[in-house]
Design an enzyme around this catalytic site. Structure first.
Site, short mmCIF file in Angstrom:
data_model
loop_
_atom_site.label_atom_id
_atom_site.label_comp_id
_atom_site.label_asym_id
_atom_site.label_seq_id
_atom_site.Cartn_x
_atom_site.Cartn_y
_atom_site.Cartn_z
N ASP A 77 41.71 32.62 43.99
CA ASP A 77 41.56 31.96 42.54
C ASP A 77 41.20 30.54 42.66
O ASP A 77 40.71 30.31 41.62
CB ASP A 77 42.87 33.39 41.42
CG ASP A 77 43.20 33.77 41.35
OD1 ASP A 77 42.09 35.00 40.98
OD2 ASP A 77 44.59 34.81 40.90
N ASN A 160 41.56 27.28 33.47
CA ASN A 160 43.18 27.92 33.53
C ASN A 160 43.95 26.78 32.59
O ASN A 160 44.79 28.10 31.50
CB ASN A 160 43.86 28.10 34.63
CG ASN A 160 43.32 29.38 36.06
OD1 ASN A 160 43.70 30.57 35.11
ND2 ASN A 160 44.39 29.42 36.67
#
Length: 303
Positions: A77, A160
């Site tokens: 990620d 994020n």
């Protein structure tokens, strides 16, 4: 057939396993009418492994991102987050192939490379067949650091989260949260996380924050190890203006980290202002499993 697509292949070619995985992907792509681009600083490594079998275009990193129609990112990620930050201005779609541990944002595993065929329009015995993929739009944060004179001294954006802590030293910090200019609460905690729905399955979830469907338009605010039973995660609409002020008296400065990559000092009295960014990240989806099924499978694999 469709026009030639310009596909940027992104991974850490210094790691042999990842470089090998990228070459497997390039081999699959060679069967289709596309141009495969790689950052020019990886040229020697790629040519050494390729040995003339496939054609590559080598470009400086910025040019590669500027010219790509699609990004294929091999890694975890963190690698996808970096690609999202670089590609957000053009909103270039990203296909993530998981080479990390969990890979919440990745669409494929290495055993699913046959699905790369869905990226291309093609002619079959039954006639013309369009590409079989769609893109999922993910909201991003616009983060500003405002000094004590009210001037914005730094701007960042992330997919994020934005995290305020004391840095590498684990000490209690005092921070004040407001929404649209109205005080909400103060925290004594190890820090504070403001996450998008995408980031809700990352650090925020580890700190006890809620898992949030990416279709929900919100910010998730989660204190890290708060020293109060009353301090709980909160959800705000993403048309809010959130401001987090450093009111810590013991420490001269705290640290702001966006997506685990971009760092900035936050001095006493300064404010982190967070709004929804006009930029967005587009993730390519080749499977119709949906967010909750993907989450369930990832948690079952790595829980």
């Amino acid at each position: 057939m469709s026009d030639v697509k310009k596909i940027a292949l992104i991974t850490n070619f210094n790691i042999y396993e990842k470089a090998g995985a990228a070459m497997q992907v390039a081999q699959r792509l060679s069967a289709y009418p596309c141009e495969v681009m790689v950052a020019s600083f990886n040229r020697d490594k790629v040519l050494r492994m390729n040995r003339g079998r496939m054609d590559f275009t080598f470009l400086p990193m910025d040019e590669m991102y500027a010219n790509a129609d699609l990004l294929i990112v091999l890694g975890g990620d963190g690698t996808i987050l970096e690609a999202a930050r670089r590609s957000a201005v053009r909103q270039t779609p990203i296909l993530g192939i998981n080479l990390g541990r969990v890979g919440y944002m990745a669409e494929l595993e290495m055993g699913e490379l046959d699905m790369l065929s869905h990226l291309f329009d093609r002619v079959t015995a039954d006639g013309y067949k369009p590409a079989e993929y769609f893109t999922e739009t993910r909201s991003m944060l616009h983060v500003e650091v405002v000094n004590t004179e009210g001037e914005v001294r730094q701007r960042m954006y992330g997919l994020n989260d934005a995290v305020i802590t004391n840095g590498s030293v684990s000490r209690i910090v005092d921070i004040e949260l407001s929404e649209n200019g109205n005080p909400v609460t103060t925290y004594r905690a190890d820090g504070l996380i403001v996450a998008t729905p995408t980031g809700s399955t990352a650090y925020s979830m580890s700190a006890g924050g809620p898992v949030t469907d990416p279709r929900v338009k919100c910010f998730c605010v989660t204190p890290i190890c708060p020293h109060s039973l009353a301090a709980r995660p909160m959800i705000f609409p993403d048309d809010s203006v959130l401001e987090i002020r450093n009111i810590c008296q013991r420490e001269k400065m705290l640290y702001l980290t966006v997506d685990g990559r971009t760092n900035c000092e936050l001095y006493r009295g300064e404010v982190v202002r967070i709004t929804r960014s006009p930029l967005e990240t587009r993730l390519i989806r080749l499977k119709s499993c949906g967010f909750y099924n993907r989450l369930r499978l990832k948690m079952a694999e790595h829980g």
